[in-house]
Design an enzyme around this catalytic site. Structure first.
Site, PDB file in Angstrom:
ATOM      1  N   ARG A 150     -24.791 -10.966  10.096  1.00  0.00           N
ATOM      2  CA  ARG A 150     -23.912  -9.932   9.570  1.00  0.00           C
ATOM      3  C   ARG A 150     -23.627 -10.224   8.109  1.00  0.00           C
ATOM      4  O   ARG A 150     -22.890 -11.165   7.799  1.00  0.00           O
ATOM      5  CB  ARG A 150     -22.621  -9.887  10.387  1.00  0.00           C
ATOM      6  CG  ARG A 150     -22.820  -9.398  11.809  1.00  0.00           C
ATOM      7  CD  ARG A 150     -23.408  -7.997  11.845  1.00  0.00           C
ATOM      8  NE  ARG A 150     -23.137  -7.302  13.093  1.00  0.00           N
ATOM      9  CZ  ARG A 150     -23.437  -6.012  13.292  1.00  0.00           C
ATOM     10  NH1 ARG A 150     -24.042  -5.310  12.344  1.00  0.00           N
ATOM     11  NH2 ARG A 150     -23.167  -5.433  14.440  1.00  0.00           N
ATOM     12  N   ALA A 203     -24.587  -2.790  20.466  1.00  0.00           N
ATOM     13  CA  ALA A 203     -23.864  -1.645  19.901  1.00  0.00           C
ATOM     14  C   ALA A 203     -24.770  -0.903  18.936  1.00  0.00           C
ATOM     15  O   ALA A 203     -25.779  -1.450  18.482  1.00  0.00           O
ATOM     16  CB  ALA A 203     -22.606  -2.127  19.182  1.00  0.00           C
ATOM     17  N   GLU A 257     -29.386   2.737  22.916  1.00  0.00           N
ATOM     18  CA  GLU A 257     -29.161   1.453  22.247  1.00  0.00           C
ATOM     19  C   GLU A 257     -29.408   0.288  23.203  1.00  0.00           C
ATOM     20  O   GLU A 257     -29.953  -0.743  22.813  1.00  0.00           O
ATOM     21  CB  GLU A 257     -27.735   1.366  21.695  1.00  0.00           C
ATOM     22  CG  GLU A 257     -27.507   2.196  20.443  1.00  0.00           C
ATOM     23  CD  GLU A 257     -28.215   1.636  19.204  1.00  0.00           C
ATOM     24  OE1 GLU A 257     -28.584   0.444  19.183  1.00  0.00           O
ATOM     25  OE2 GLU A 257     -28.427   2.410  18.260  1.00  0.00           O
ATOM     26  N   GLU A 292     -32.165  -2.294  22.064  1.00  0.00           N
ATOM     27  CA  GLU A 292     -31.717  -3.632  21.623  1.00  0.00           C
ATOM     28  C   GLU A 292     -32.012  -4.718  22.644  1.00  0.00           C
ATOM     29  O   GLU A 292     -32.137  -5.882  22.283  1.00  0.00           O
ATOM     30  CB  GLU A 292     -30.209  -3.634  21.316  1.00  0.00           C
ATOM     31  CG  GLU A 292     -29.862  -2.976  19.999  1.00  0.00           C
ATOM     32  CD  GLU A 292     -28.577  -3.520  19.366  1.00  0.00           C
ATOM     33  OE1 GLU A 292     -27.836  -4.270  20.024  1.00  0.00           O
ATOM     34  OE2 GLU A 292     -28.315  -3.189  18.204  1.00  0.00           O
ATOM     35  N   GLU A 344     -35.768  -0.693  11.222  1.00  0.00           N
ATOM     36  CA  GLU A 344     -36.691  -1.600  10.520  1.00  0.00           C
ATOM     37  C   GLU A 344     -35.980  -2.748   9.803  1.00  0.00           C
ATOM     38  O   GLU A 344     -36.625  -3.743   9.489  1.00  0.00           O
ATOM     39  CB  GLU A 344     -37.561  -0.811   9.526  1.00  0.00           C
ATOM     40  CG  GLU A 344     -36.757  -0.103   8.457  1.00  0.00           C
ATOM     41  CD  GLU A 344     -37.631   0.776   7.564  1.00  0.00           C
ATOM     42  OE1 GLU A 344     -37.189   1.048   6.452  1.00  0.00           O
ATOM     43  OE2 GLU A 344     -38.743   1.156   7.981  1.00  0.00           O
TER      44      GLU A 344
END
Lengths: 184, 184
Positions: free
Chosen positions: A64, A76, A92, A96, A141
């Site tokens: 992050r 998320a 998602e 993910e 990406e």
């Protein structure tokens, strides 16, 4: 309900980005004075409390930039325009984590930072997980994530270590601990 | 721990406000490509899970310009430069609610929106509340709040009605429900 509404006198657009817009509103306060409100506009998001058949919580570790570190979070993703939160949640989860859920139930929604942002997160609980893809996850990406499956006990240790360190994931863990004690 | 670190190539300062700063970082991704990260810098905050001697949760209702509505939240406030979170917590409790706490214990900290903001909230639990002031609350000049004391049952109804609608307050309620079932 109180009537502390603040009326907008003027909105100054500061920035229009890919994910957030920023504006400063001049407002009239309840006492007639004026003030400025710095506001971040965000499209909103979904997050998933996803439990495997072994009662592990599905999580992803990712870097992050805002925090300058990697943290481990529940899956998320941002809402797409015109897409319902439940559809976003299913998409998602699959993108993910490679899982598809037999049941996907709405839990709650909340604003993350009501003092300056309108970001809202819709939380879904996903159960009956089936592996759809073991291949490379299909992410945006510029997204790089690593899948983790952790027990509640491990999750509590990760909170202590501040490797789990965000509101939605910590809320998810307390939600699960409460449900488990409640016997649901 | 993975190594998905994103190195900053260039930081563009977009806005420096009273509460938030906004910047856009050009970064190198783990695959060598570049991308942009839209980032909000925030000083951080404290929030209080404060219980009265009647086991009611102390809350404040206030208008949130970002949401365009009033919501009911646990007391919170921004960190001041050079002030420790615990001192801020004691000060905010007294200023926003008129209570002083005999015990003030750190619970957890979390980032509210790690995707775009570095805002961190330090949560404290306040017990043994004594009324310090029944006068007008000493707030910032542009803050208007109304004190509420709600039971857990009432809080759950307020979540249903979306009058409680933010992450820290919903987390606080689940934390208290868990502690209460756990028998602490």
């Amino acid at each position: 309900m109180n009537n502390f509404e603040e009326k907008t006198i003027h909105t100054e657009k500061i920035y229009q980005g890919r994910i957030i817009d920023v504006e400063v509103d001049n407002v009239t306060l309840p006492n007639g004075e004026t003030s400025k409100r710095e506001l971040v506009r965000h499209p909103g998001a979904v997050a998933l409390i996803a439990l495997t058949n072994e009662d592990k919580i599905v999580m992803v570790e990712q870097y992050r930039k805002a925090l300058g570190k990697s943290i481990i979070e529940i899956p998320a993703g941002k809402l797409e325009e015109g897409e319902s939160p439940k559809i976003t949640a299913a998409r998602e989860l699959e993108e993910e984590t490679g899982y598809r859920a037999q049941s996907l139930d709405y839990v709650v929604s909340y604003y993350t930072s009501p003092g300056f942002a309108d970001e809202i997160i819709y939380i879904y609980k996903a159960e009956g997980l089936e592996v759809v893809s073991e291949d490379q996850l299909q992410m945006d990406e510029d997204e790089f994530v690593e899948l983790k499956e952790v027990s509640i006990k491990e999750a509590l240790r990760l909170i202590e270590e501040e490797r789990i360190h965000d509101a939605k994931t910590i809320h998810a863990i307390y939600y699960l601990m409460y449900q488990s004690l409640k016997g649901e």
